[in-house]
Design an enzyme around this catalytic site. Structure first.
Site, PDB file in Angstrom:
ATOM      1  N   ASP A  74     -10.397  -0.010 -14.483  1.00 48.31           N
ATOM      2  CA  ASP A  74     -10.453  -1.070 -13.475  1.00 48.31           C
ATOM      3  C   ASP A  74     -11.153  -2.284 -14.074  1.00 48.31           C
ATOM      4  OD1 ASP A  74     -11.314  -2.595 -10.989  1.00 48.31           O
ATOM      5  OD2 ASP A  74     -10.393  -0.849 -10.022  1.00 48.31           O
TER       6      ASP A  74
ATOM      7  N   ALA B  66      -3.416  -0.582 -10.345  1.00 49.69           N
ATOM      8  CA  ALA B  66      -4.002  -1.862 -10.737  1.00 49.69           C
ATOM      9  C   ALA B  66      -3.016  -3.003 -10.502  1.00 49.69           C
ATOM     10  CB  ALA B  66      -4.406  -1.819 -12.203  1.00 49.69           C
ATOM     11  N   GLY B  67      -3.490  -4.062  -9.842  1.00 50.25           N
ATOM     12  CA  GLY B  67      -2.629  -5.207  -9.594  1.00 50.25           C
ATOM     13  C   GLY B  67      -3.162  -6.068  -8.473  1.00 50.25           C
TER      14      GLY B  67
ATOM     15  N   SER C 169       5.146  -0.162  -2.128  1.00 52.38           N
ATOM     16  CA  SER C 169       4.800  -0.709  -0.822  1.00 52.38           C
ATOM     17  C   SER C 169       6.012  -0.763   0.088  1.00 52.38           C
ATOM     18  CB  SER C 169       4.243  -2.129  -0.996  1.00 52.38           C
ATOM     19  OG  SER C 169       4.123  -2.793   0.236  1.00 52.38           O
TER      20      SER C 169
ATOM     21  N   TYR D 147       4.850 -10.900  -3.835  1.00 57.60           N
ATOM     22  CA  TYR D 147       4.173  -9.604  -3.949  1.00 57.60           C
ATOM     23  C   TYR D 147       5.165  -8.458  -3.814  1.00 57.60           C
ATOM     24  CZ  TYR D 147       1.654  -5.453  -2.452  1.00 57.60           C
ATOM     25  OH  TYR D 147       1.210  -4.157  -2.319  1.00 57.60           O
TER      26      TYR D 147
ATOM     27  N   LYS E 120       6.601  -5.483  -6.645  1.00 57.81           N
ATOM     28  CA  LYS E 120       6.657  -4.032  -6.438  1.00 57.81           C
ATOM     29  C   LYS E 120       8.069  -3.504  -6.684  1.00 57.81           C
ATOM     30  CE  LYS E 120       2.401  -3.057  -5.266  1.00 57.81           C
ATOM     31  NZ  LYS E 120       1.558  -2.176  -6.090  1.00 57.81           N
TER      32      LYS E 120
ATOM     33  N   ASN F 260       0.667   1.180   6.036  1.00 56.41           N
ATOM     34  CA  ASN F 260      -0.547   0.386   6.247  1.00 56.41           C
ATOM     35  C   ASN F 260      -1.792   1.264   6.207  1.00 56.41           C
ATOM     36  OD1 ASN F 260       1.811  -0.995   7.768  1.00 56.41           O
ATOM     37  ND2 ASN F 260       0.328  -2.635   7.517  1.00 56.41           N
TER      38      ASN F 260
ATOM     39  N   PHE G  48      -1.918 -12.614  15.647  1.00 55.80           N
ATOM     40  CA  PHE G  48      -0.831 -13.535  15.305  1.00 55.80           C
ATOM     41  C   PHE G  48       0.440 -13.150  16.055  1.00 55.80           C
ATOM     42  CE2 PHE G  48      -3.664 -13.696  11.575  1.00 55.80           C
ATOM     43  CZ  PHE G  48      -3.969 -15.053  11.613  1.00 55.80           C
TER      44      PHE G  48
ATOM     45  N   ASP H 290       6.533 -12.544   9.493  1.00 52.59           N
ATOM     46  CA  ASP H 290       6.202 -11.318  10.212  1.00 52.59           C
ATOM     47  C   ASP H 290       7.368 -10.876  11.089  1.00 52.59           C
ATOM     48  OD1 ASP H 290       3.714 -11.016   9.154  1.00 52.59           O
ATOM     49  OD2 ASP H 290       2.603 -11.608  10.949  1.00 52.59           O
TER      50      ASP H 290
END
Length: 339
Positions: free
Chosen positions: A31, A81-82, A124, A148, A152, A178, A217, A294
């Site tokens: 890390d 890691a990312g 993800s 992002y 992935k 999540n 939101f 969203d």
């Protein structure tokens, strides 16, 4: 068996490290500490009674990554890691492609040189985009809406190509929904820098008085209470899924994707009420405008992980809220100085 865990001092990585050590694996944490704390390693040892090996290094530093494989007999890699902020990825796309995709290539080159052919990848649910029918299955079409998510998906495709080129290569692609919560000890948990991007750490910061109120939101979505619905799972359940994924990778070649979630949707206001029940703290909130990109609702179909990995989420929404609050009230400033 020895596991290299990149991003091992981070929120999810630290919980995976605990599960690996408790399952008897030798564990090497790699890390950069860019968004984590060195004190996490000591806390992992306090929980498990075993000290993981720790290496401070950047995933894009080829010499540092190679040296880990030269000094340790690694059997399988878990790669976390990312960079991981959706809004930041839109503002800084080049940083995300260089870190996330470039880091994957650096890691795979070091693995190839060391003859390591087993990897579990932290992917993800963002790879599914916004147009798929729910619940999302592993066959739901991909369609990323931000850099992002595209990093992935690109990493998934790179791993599929590696598996196609090498019949002994194994890649398990874990598509997280999540993750929230914390280890029940309260010793490790989520500690984002600055204002949190995710719901639960925002709620807990409001609960300890670090933030004034929660902004929700969108309150006019076609959902049961007008707020967005997501599939939240306990980070400990997620970590246990990685242990099952390592077992799977050691016995199977090829590339395979698996959803990790609960299969149930929870709205923002349902989460607020659940946290209030668990903590006894009232969370003030206001309804703000929707955020661009969203969608109203999504959650996972995790039946494939149940059949193939022997995994399912077992911890409840109340467990997630209780453990999140336990972590935050015990650590109101998180880890303090992460560096």
């Amino acid at each position: 068996m020895s596991i290299l865990l990149t991003g091992g001092a981070g929120y999810i990585g630290s919980h995976i490290a605990v599960e690996l050590l408790e399952a008897g694996f030798d564990t090497v944490l790699f890390d950069s500490l860019a968004n984590s704390s060195r004190s996490v390693v000591e806390r992992i040892e306090r929980i498990t009674g075993r000290a993981p090996e720790f290496v401070c290094g950047d995933i894009n530093d080829a010499a540092a990554v190679r040296s880990v494989f030269e000094r340790h007999d690694i059997d399988c890699v878990i790669h976390l890691a990312g960079l991981k902020s959706v809004p930041e990825s839109a503002a800084k796309p080049m940083e995300y492609y260089r870190c996330n995709v470039g880091g994957m290539l650096t890691l795979l080159e070091a693995m190839a040189a060391a003859g390591v052919r087993r990897i579990v990848f932290s992917s993800s649910a963002t790879v599914y985009g916004t147009s798929g029918e729910i619940p999302y299955t592993e066959e739901t079409p991909t369609g990323c809406t931000n850099p992002y998510g595209r990093t992935k998906l690109m990493c998934e495709e790179i791993l599929r190509d590696c598996a196609a080129a090498d019949g002994e290569f194994s890649a398990v692609l874990l598509r997280y929904f999540n993750p929230i919560g914390a280890h029940p000890s309260g010793l490790i948990g989520e500690d984002p820098r600055g204002v949190p991007n995710n719901l639960m750490p925002y709620i807990t910061r409001v609960a300890v008085g670090a933030l004034e109120k929660l902004t929700v939101f969108g309150g006019d979505y076609p959902t049961r209470d007008g707020t967005g619905v997501r599939d939240y799972l306990h980070v400990v359940d997620l970590a246990r899924g990685h242990v099952r994924a390592v077992d799977y990778a050691m016995g199977h070649a090829g590339a395979r994707a698996f959803n990790l979630g609960t299969g149930k949707g929870v709205s923002v206001l349902e989460m607020v009420r659940a946290f209030e029940r668990a903590s006894g703290v009232k969370i003030p909130y206001v309804i703000g405008p929707r955020r661009a990109g969203d969608i109203a609702e999504y959650y996972a179909d995790c039946s494939l992980a149940g059949r193939e990995l022997g995994w399912k989420a077992e911890l409840t929404l109340d467990d997630m809220c209780r453990d999140s609050w336990n972590w935050q009230k015990r650590n109101p400033d998180g880890y303090g100085d992460k560096a």
